[in-house]
Motif scaffolding. Sequence first.
Motif, mmCIF file in Angstrom:
data_model
loop_
_atom_site.group_PDB
_atom_site.id
_atom_site.type_symbol
_atom_site.label_atom_id
_atom_site.label_comp_id
_atom_site.label_asym_id
_atom_site.label_seq_id
_atom_site.Cartn_x
_atom_site.Cartn_y
_atom_site.Cartn_z
ATOM 1 N N THR A 7 0.797 -1.135 -0.089
ATOM 2 C CA THR A 7 -0.052 -0.121 0.185
ATOM 3 C C THR A 7 0.775 1.115 0.090
ATOM 4 O OG1 THR A 7 -1.738 1.229 1.055
ATOM 5 C CG2 THR A 7 -0.291 0.057 2.615
ATOM 6 N N GLY A 94 -6.648 -3.434 -0.438
ATOM 7 C CA GLY A 94 -6.767 -4.135 0.913
ATOM 8 C C GLY A 94 -6.035 -5.396 1.030
ATOM 9 N N CYS A 96 -3.009 -6.164 2.060
ATOM 10 C CA CYS A 96 -2.470 -6.259 3.277
ATOM 11 C C CYS A 96 -3.078 -7.095 4.311
ATOM 12 C CB CYS A 96 -1.432 -4.744 3.560
ATOM 13 S SG CYS A 96 -0.491 -4.484 2.500
ATOM 14 N N ARG A 109 4.279 -1.059 3.382
ATOM 15 C CA ARG A 109 3.612 0.407 3.231
ATOM 16 C C ARG A 109 4.825 1.233 2.876
ATOM 17 N NH1 ARG A 109 -0.695 3.527 4.394
ATOM 18 N NH2 ARG A 109 -0.423 5.473 5.462
ATOM 19 N N HIS A 144 -9.323 6.452 0.733
ATOM 20 C CA HIS A 144 -8.694 4.863 0.927
ATOM 21 C C HIS A 144 -9.065 4.531 2.459
ATOM 22 C CE1 HIS A 144 -6.506 5.544 -3.050
ATOM 23 N NE2 HIS A 144 -6.469 4.255 -2.917
ATOM 24 N N ARG A 145 -8.806 5.495 3.432
ATOM 25 C CA ARG A 145 -8.877 5.310 4.672
ATOM 26 C C ARG A 145 -10.323 4.987 4.786
ATOM 27 N NH1 ARG A 145 -7.147 9.467 6.356
ATOM 28 N NH2 ARG A 145 -9.315 10.841 6.455
ATOM 29 N N LEU A 148 -11.206 1.204 3.546
ATOM 30 C CA LEU A 148 -10.577 0.138 4.068
ATOM 31 C C LEU A 148 -11.381 -0.120 5.442
ATOM 32 C CD1 LEU A 148 -8.121 -1.448 3.329
ATOM 33 C CD2 LEU A 148 -6.697 -0.326 4.815
ATOM 34 N N HIS A 149 -11.547 0.941 5.971
ATOM 35 C CA HIS A 149 -12.453 0.963 7.344
ATOM 36 C C HIS A 149 -13.602 0.439 7.082
ATOM 37 C CE1 HIS A 149 -14.681 1.854 11.008
ATOM 38 N NE2 HIS A 149 -13.546 1.799 11.460
ATOM 39 N N ASP A 155 -7.880 0.442 10.231
ATOM 40 C CA ASP A 155 -7.096 1.649 10.281
ATOM 41 C C ASP A 155 -5.914 1.384 9.231
ATOM 42 O OD1 ASP A 155 -5.929 4.097 10.142
ATOM 43 O OD2 ASP A 155 -5.800 4.095 12.406
ATOM 44 N N ARG A 156 -5.985 2.085 8.011
ATOM 45 C CA ARG A 156 -4.727 1.664 7.188
ATOM 46 C C ARG A 156 -3.498 2.314 7.780
ATOM 47 N NH1 ARG A 156 -3.846 6.228 2.892
ATOM 48 N NH2 ARG A 156 -3.452 4.464 1.489
ATOM 49 N N GLU A 157 -3.486 3.207 8.786
ATOM 50 C CA GLU A 157 -2.240 3.467 9.392
ATOM 51 C C GLU A 157 -1.763 2.806 10.448
ATOM 52 O OE1 GLU A 157 -1.254 6.739 8.306
ATOM 53 O OE2 GLU A 157 -2.701 6.824 7.102
ATOM 54 N N TYR A 162 1.698 -4.194 8.465
ATOM 55 C CA TYR A 162 2.723 -4.269 7.700
ATOM 56 C C TYR A 162 3.820 -5.196 8.207
ATOM 57 C CZ TYR A 162 -0.478 -0.818 6.093
ATOM 58 O OH TYR A 162 -1.736 -0.155 5.825
#
Length: 276
Positions: A7, A94, A96, A109, A144-145, A148-149, A155-157, A162
Amino acid sequence: MPVIAMTREMGSGGREVAQRVADKLGLTIVLHHMVEHDLAEHLEVRESAVHHLLEGGATLFDRLQIGSKRLAHYTAEEILDLANRGNVMIRGWGACVVLRGVPHVVRVRVCAPMEVRERAVMLRHGTEDRSAARREIERNDAAHRITLHSTYGVDREDSALYDLVLNTERSSIETCAKLVCDLVESPEFGETETSRAILNDKALEAHVRIKLRERFGLGTGVSGVEATADGGKIVLTGMAIHSTLVNDASKLAGAVSGVRAVENHMVVVRGPRALT
């Protein structure tokens, strides 16, 4: 056969890192239009509707027609099928999240500070409008956030998603690519019979779940039906208002290619509880 899920943040140089890694390892990069086309065919909707839902900008009709859960099931199926082929770099979508728990998959990432990303976007568009570049980046990040949620509930953060997080402000594209390749070629990420079996089971689960979801929608008398795979055996759970529906679920799961056996733990529940 290497499998990388990546990502990237817009303007971070992730695209260049992905291409450099793919060139070094001889991987096929899965681009967005390949996934969107297949998803649209399976979902029987316009390709643009899938693109808008994944990238932001989906209309209310698009969201109602597809739905985040339905999209999650079909996206997972596509990603797992691609991973099963091996020698692939799956960028975004998604992957990951879908491929976590598969030991030989490397999840990466690529990110960078906002100032670096702004300069990259400005250069790409041939403009000096820093505010416009920031707005585009923030819109892309938010889309994107949210996707994904809503699709996977993550949470992509979250760094736990990763195996490697790369900051292209600190490391060159070449160095980032080398770090990814080194990780792919390390013993910890070597493909084994166990890791292959885990990936196969995940793919099998995805195929069965889609069959069950499409057969047992709202108003069919089945609720909360779920499938898990273990060594090719499918275990079903959920509720139904009649034993015939329980048997139907077993037959449906058993007909999916690769399923060796079906263990059905669905329960028959009559009354309003069965429809919740």
